[in-house]
Scaffold this motif. Structure first.
Motif, mmCIF file in Angstrom:
data_model
loop_
_atom_site.group_PDB
_atom_site.id
_atom_site.type_symbol
_atom_site.label_atom_id
_atom_site.label_comp_id
_atom_site.label_asym_id
_atom_site.label_seq_id
_atom_site.Cartn_x
_atom_site.Cartn_y
_atom_site.Cartn_z
ATOM 1 N N GLU A 1 34.718 40.371 69.056
ATOM 2 C CA GLU A 1 35.207 41.719 69.356
ATOM 3 C C GLU A 1 34.834 42.112 70.795
ATOM 4 O O GLU A 1 35.632 42.704 71.514
ATOM 5 N N ILE A 2 33.633 41.787 71.211
ATOM 6 C CA ILE A 2 33.201 42.093 72.586
ATOM 7 C C ILE A 2 34.048 41.317 73.586
ATOM 8 O O ILE A 2 34.448 41.843 74.620
ATOM 9 N N MET A 3 34.346 40.070 73.262
ATOM 10 C CA MET A 3 35.156 39.242 74.180
ATOM 11 C C MET A 3 36.587 39.751 74.293
ATOM 12 O O MET A 3 37.255 39.534 75.303
ATOM 13 N N ARG A 4 37.084 40.446 73.273
ATOM 14 C CA ARG A 4 38.445 41.004 73.313
ATOM 15 C C ARG A 4 38.525 42.297 74.116
ATOM 16 O O ARG A 4 39.608 42.750 74.446
ATOM 17 N N MET A 5 37.385 42.912 74.391
ATOM 18 C CA MET A 5 37.381 44.170 75.140
ATOM 19 C C MET A 5 37.888 43.963 76.558
ATOM 20 O O MET A 5 37.577 42.968 77.190
ATOM 21 N N GLN A 6 38.641 44.926 77.008
ATOM 22 C CA GLN A 6 39.115 44.885 78.387
ATOM 23 C C GLN A 6 38.195 45.718 79.254
ATOM 24 O O GLN A 6 37.796 46.809 78.897
#
Length: 102
Positions: free
Chosen positions: A96-101
């Motif tokens: 989820e953190i890696m998907r954050m822009q």
């Protein structure tokens, strides 16, 4: 049971910190995340070994109390399931953190 008690204690500590909206600096006496996880994994491994030994004792006839072996096996199973679920949640949070822009 040590794994569960420590986990519940840490969760309640985190919940209290979130409720007060304070960011506390880490204390020198507290363990790092990797040390904490390592300790949990060692306890799970110890429970697995204890269950294996209990089963082996029953099979070899050293122990006649089958109930104790089953209890040890179930404790090890629950600890392993908890570990897998925690790992899944950590991986999910990382994704989820890696998907954050930014």
């Amino acid at each position: 049971m040590g794994v569960f008690a420590v986990a519940v204690g840490r969760i309640s500590d985190v919940a209290q910190g979130i409720g007060s909206r304070e960011i506390a600096s880490p204390r020198k006496s507290e363990k790092s995340f990797s040390e904490l996880v390592g300790g949990f994994l060692k306890e799970v491994n110890a429970l697995q070994k204890e269950a294996d030994q209990a089963i082996q004792d029953v099979v070899l006839g050293k122990e006649e109390n089958l109930h104790q072996a089953v209890i040890a096996l179930e404790k090890a199973n629950l600890a392993l399931e908890l570990t897998v679920q925690v790992r899944n949640k950590v991986v999910e949070a990382y994704q989820e953190i890696m998907r954050m822009q930014v």
